[in-house]
Design an enzyme around this catalytic site. Sequence first.
Site, short mmCIF file in Angstrom:
data_model
loop_
_atom_site.label_atom_id
_atom_site.label_comp_id
_atom_site.label_asym_id
_atom_site.label_seq_id
_atom_site.Cartn_x
_atom_site.Cartn_y
_atom_site.Cartn_z
N GLU A 86 1.03 -1.21 0.05
CA GLU A 86 -0.05 -0.10 -0.04
C GLU A 86 0.88 1.22 0.04
OE1 GLU A 86 -2.80 0.14 3.16
OE2 GLU A 86 -3.58 2.08 2.45
N ARG A 143 5.74 -13.38 9.38
CA ARG A 143 6.17 -11.97 9.48
C ARG A 143 7.80 -12.01 9.72
NH1 ARG A 143 2.32 -8.24 8.93
NH2 ARG A 143 3.46 -6.29 9.68
N LYS A 184 3.98 0.44 10.30
CA LYS A 184 4.00 1.88 9.36
C LYS A 184 3.55 2.97 10.24
CE LYS A 184 3.17 0.24 5.02
NZ LYS A 184 2.18 0.17 3.90
P1 ATP Z 1 -0.56 -1.64 6.77
O1 ATP Z 1 -0.52 -1.50 8.19
O2 ATP Z 1 -0.31 -0.17 6.19
O3 ATP Z 1 -1.31 -2.58 6.11
P2 ATP Z 1 1.96 -3.42 5.87
O4 ATP Z 1 3.21 -3.40 6.51
O5 ATP Z 1 0.97 -4.62 5.97
O6 ATP Z 1 0.82 -2.33 6.69
P3 ATP Z 1 1.58 -3.42 3.20
O7 ATP Z 1 2.15 -2.14 2.24
O8 ATP Z 1 0.30 -3.76 3.07
O9 ATP Z 1 1.87 -2.75 4.52
O10 ATP Z 1 2.57 -4.50 2.82
C1 ATP Z 1 2.80 -5.12 1.79
C2 ATP Z 1 3.15 -6.65 1.93
O11 ATP Z 1 4.38 -6.56 2.79
C3 ATP Z 1 2.13 -7.58 2.49
O12 ATP Z 1 1.92 -8.57 1.53
C4 ATP Z 1 2.62 -7.69 3.76
O13 ATP Z 1 1.91 -9.24 4.01
C5 ATP Z 1 4.02 -7.70 3.59
N1 ATP Z 1 4.50 -7.20 4.91
C6 ATP Z 1 4.48 -6.07 5.77
N2 ATP Z 1 5.09 -6.47 6.82
C7 ATP Z 1 5.83 -7.43 6.77
C8 ATP Z 1 6.78 -8.11 7.77
N3 ATP Z 1 6.99 -7.45 9.01
N4 ATP Z 1 7.21 -9.25 7.41
C9 ATP Z 1 6.95 -9.93 6.33
N5 ATP Z 1 5.97 -9.25 5.27
C10 ATP Z 1 5.48 -8.06 5.78
#
Ligand code: ATP
Length: 568
Positions: A42, A272, A282
């Site tokens: 996002e 994660r 974020k």
């Molecule tokens: P938000 O809280 O804004 O949703 P987010 O960290 O999930 O934050 P996204 O931009 O939706 O942000 O994430 C993009 C991709 O990165 C998603 O598929 C998510 O699963 C993955 N992702 C985010 N944080 C992690 C993490 N700590 N470890 C592994 N993958 C992650």
Amino acid sequence: MEENINTENQAKRSLNFIEQEIEKDLKENKNSSRVQTRFPPEPNGYLHIGHAKAFCLDFGVAEQYNGICNLRFDDTNPVKEDTEYVESIMEDIKWLGYHWENVYYASDYFEQLWDFAVRLIKEGKAYVDEQTSEQIAEQKGTPTRPGVESPYRNRPVEENLDLFYKMNSGEIEEGAMVLRAKIDMANPNMHFRDPIIYRIIKHPHHRTGTKWKAYPMYDFAHGQSDYFEGVTHSLCTLEFTVHRPLYDYFIDELKEGKDLEDNRPRQIEFNRLNLTYTVMSKRKLLALVKEGLVAGWDDPRMPTLCGLRRRGYTPESIKKFISMIGYTKFEALNDISMLEAACREDLNKISTRVSAVINPVKLVITNYPEGQTEELEAIDNPEDENSKTHTIEFSRNLWIEREDFMEDAPKKYFRMTPGQEVRLKNAYIVKCTGCKKDEQGNVVEVYCTYDPMTRSGMPDSARKVKGTLHWVSCEHSVPAEVRLYDRLFSVENPGEEKDKDFRELLNPDSLVVLKNCYVEKYLKEFKPLDHLQFQRIGYFTLDKDSTEDKLIFNRTVSLKDTWSKINK
Ligand code: ATP
Ligand code: MG
């Protein structure tokens, strides 16, 4: 050549559970044996190292199985999204060496999603609810107690259609109405209890402007986008496991029973990346930036990719760390020392060795002729057999580290103390003769004599002394600022501390700025992001704030792990 090495490495490593699933699908000829993935950020913030774990997998398996990986921006919430983030996300992915086949946006599908929603309404599978979000939440029930049906659930189709159009035309206030899928208010999976699929947002969108006022929710955009694009494996983190049945439900609806096994995306979840001594949310990272608690998204203390880059981390060290921790079905907290160790290992191979004195005191070699200069050769990188050398000037007045001199030293102090010999790196053996102090008793100058026969190549050069000190020549060095970065938080898991706000857990010593440092002149030839080892001190890189007249260096990582006991 390099390709062969990669394949060999891959062959040695056993397949992770996702690769095993993909190979099974390929064997069964699912999706005509295609592999297509996507990385779906996002654009509401900068990427952090957790995102890197996700996209290393998305791009990695596509490469591995001769498939493709697209970059798709999940831009369904215009309030928090911006093109600034879109650009930074692209830059960070490229930095780690990956290439997307296409760039897509969920907003590319707003029209198709709208048509799909209209179709669901016409089929009696969606309705407009006028209750407040609190009322809707109250009616949800619990996993063991069924929910309560909304009084608007059985509204006639025509009325639903009319209101849905009004939701998008601007006639209805934000929050006054939502579109919900009509599924099952008693389903044990809470996500099936008539999930909200559209809400009204009047904020302009960074790509579609004011065209839309009704925006699809994540669950109504993500799986559908995967389907429209022909994604075969939709890899995401474990918290989406409970969304998977709904993901499959909407895809079934979308396909209307047609060729069900062809072009069907499959969601697979993995754990994660959570790192010690930092936060990864974020929302929290944005708060640190907005409240000025760090110097921006690329502050070298941030776990963002741009922060790590500015700090001097290499893409290789980040990828190495990610492959070390692997992909599993179990949440874990990953030790930041592992990332630091991966970084040291890489920097040891590639960094240029230089001399810098970060807390200087003057050393005068009293028997060295005034005005004389010698040019000494220093090897750039002893780890590289083809390494270049560079010149450093030696003269009568040098800067050495204040902590390398002690007037009354304990027995095992092998540095500069009256009566003791030490080697000056790349130069001579010197013997300390004393020091001068100011009225407060602070040492202002240290004195020594040198032995001309101990320079390398001279008869006594092999003479054993216990300590070797780094130095720079006063006349030939340049002043510099050095920023010593350390862990951003002083507790292991700041996101999980119950009674404290994460801001209170910031490490007060995470940044120490040393303004009065001297570095060898050679350092003027370097650019930001070049990798350096300040001998005996640590790994550094030139900061982008540097100017011709003022060199600024960031400490990437110390030479040794001083936090955890593992490497002591
Ligand atoms: P938000 O809280 O804004 O949703 P987010 O960290 O999930 O934050 P996204 O931009 O939706 O942000 O994430 C993009 C991709 O990165 C998603 O598929 C998510 O699963 C993955 N992702 C985010 N944080 C992690 C993490 N700590 N470890 C592994 N993958 C992650
Ligand atoms: Mg997300």
